[in-house]
Design an enzyme around this catalytic site. Sequence first.
Site, mmCIF file in Angstrom:
data_model
loop_
_atom_site.group_PDB
_atom_site.id
_atom_site.type_symbol
_atom_site.label_atom_id
_atom_site.label_comp_id
_atom_site.label_asym_id
_atom_site.label_seq_id
_atom_site.Cartn_x
_atom_site.Cartn_y
_atom_site.Cartn_z
ATOM 1 N N ASN A 93 -0.260 5.963 -2.525
ATOM 2 C CA ASN A 93 0.829 5.224 -2.834
ATOM 3 C C ASN A 93 2.079 6.306 -2.881
ATOM 4 O OD1 ASN A 93 -0.499 6.581 -5.145
ATOM 5 N ND2 ASN A 93 0.607 4.853 -6.502
ATOM 6 N N ILE A 94 3.257 6.062 -2.611
ATOM 7 C CA ILE A 94 4.236 6.896 -2.424
ATOM 8 C C ILE A 94 5.640 6.076 -3.053
ATOM 9 C CG2 ILE A 94 5.978 7.939 -0.929
ATOM 10 C CD1 ILE A 94 3.768 7.769 1.425
ATOM 11 N N GLU A 95 6.031 6.546 -4.423
ATOM 12 C CA GLU A 95 6.807 5.876 -5.146
ATOM 13 C C GLU A 95 8.344 6.308 -4.677
ATOM 14 O OE1 GLU A 95 5.554 5.772 -9.297
ATOM 15 O OE2 GLU A 95 3.916 4.409 -8.910
ATOM 16 N N CYS A 104 2.453 1.062 -1.137
ATOM 17 C CA CYS A 104 1.151 1.258 -1.784
ATOM 18 C C CYS A 104 0.061 2.225 -0.688
ATOM 19 C CB CYS A 104 0.274 -0.251 -1.985
ATOM 20 S SG CYS A 104 0.882 -1.410 -3.228
ATOM 21 N N GLU A 106 -2.739 1.269 0.381
ATOM 22 C CA GLU A 106 -3.438 0.588 1.409
ATOM 23 C C GLU A 106 -2.431 0.274 2.504
ATOM 24 O OE1 GLU A 106 -3.227 -0.018 -1.724
ATOM 25 O OE2 GLU A 106 -4.665 -1.508 -2.600
ATOM 26 N N CYS A 141 -2.707 -5.263 -3.958
ATOM 27 C CA CYS A 141 -1.729 -6.226 -4.360
ATOM 28 C C CYS A 141 -1.935 -7.174 -3.220
ATOM 29 C CB CYS A 141 -0.533 -5.622 -4.650
ATOM 30 S SG CYS A 141 0.481 -5.187 -3.036
ATOM 31 N N CYS A 144 -0.324 -5.915 0.023
ATOM 32 C CA CYS A 144 -1.091 -5.490 0.941
ATOM 33 C C CYS A 144 -2.409 -6.523 1.175
ATOM 34 C CB CYS A 144 -2.096 -4.351 -0.058
ATOM 35 S SG CYS A 144 -0.966 -3.020 -0.181
HETATM 36 N N1 THU Z 1 -0.700 0.466 -6.090
HETATM 37 C C1 THU Z 1 -1.450 0.654 -4.882
HETATM 38 O O1 THU Z 1 -0.974 1.908 -4.476
HETATM 39 N N2 THU Z 1 -2.326 0.287 -4.226
HETATM 40 C C2 THU Z 1 -2.921 -1.099 -5.268
HETATM 41 O O2 THU Z 1 -3.719 -1.743 -4.919
HETATM 42 C C3 THU Z 1 -2.274 -1.264 -6.344
HETATM 43 C C4 THU Z 1 -0.929 -0.569 -6.465
HETATM 44 C C5 THU Z 1 0.389 1.495 -6.338
HETATM 45 C C6 THU Z 1 1.630 1.082 -6.386
HETATM 46 C C7 THU Z 1 2.821 1.864 -7.637
HETATM 47 O O3 THU Z 1 2.769 3.221 -6.907
HETATM 48 C C8 THU Z 1 1.315 1.714 -8.390
HETATM 49 O O4 THU Z 1 0.268 1.741 -7.902
HETATM 50 C C9 THU Z 1 1.432 1.287 -9.780
HETATM 51 O O5 THU Z 1 1.615 -0.166 -9.421
#
Ligand code: THU
Length: 184
Positions: A93-95, A104, A106, A141, A144
């Site tokens: 994940n890259i915020e 996300c 995925e 999520c 995804c």
């Molecule tokens: N996130 C994912 O990368 N994959 C998931 O299946 C659930 C959520 C990430 C998004 C965000 O950066 C962090 O988790 C919190 O929601």
Amino acid sequence: TCCLFFTPHGCLCRGVTNSVDGRRKTASAVFLRLVAAKRSEMEDFMTDYEGLIRQAMKARENAYAPYSNFYVGAALLTNFEKDGKPLIYTGCNIENSAFSPTNCAERTAFFKAVSEGCRAFKAIAIVGGGQGAPASYTMPCGVCRQVMMEFCNPETFEIVAAISESDYQVYKLKELLPEAFGAL
Ligand code: THU
């Protein structure tokens, strides 16, 4: 080895799952089937996700999650091979400080693969949690799941939610996105 059925995929006592009933199967239930099975049939029956989970864990180390502190890694198993090994794309994940541009793990893996010309997939392993070892299964999520729907057969594509290499749950995409909208 801890059991009689040490295969090229590893020991059958650990991490054997079957997604027909959606969840873990006990080793003993698997043993009953395997005792009667020929070696080739055993290999067809077994789906070993240990290696895929390991790659998801490695990808998780690159997660950029300073806002949620929730670190996710994914490893996407394609239908292809490279140098005699299964071709796998990983992602984290890259915020973003603006929040909505966050990607996300995925989708990172899917977009890497599709951008490289790969559109045929078997399974994705997902590992997530706060700092340190994951304590619970991280499910994909809704966004995804819809991206998976775009590129995967919902009847066969498997989603492997893992806590560790030997503790994981396997779902079909169809289970996680029933009555889906999609072109496939
Ligand atoms: N996130 C994912 O990368 N994959 C998931 O299946 C659930 C959520 C990430 C998004 C965000 O950066 C962090 O988790 C919190 O929601």
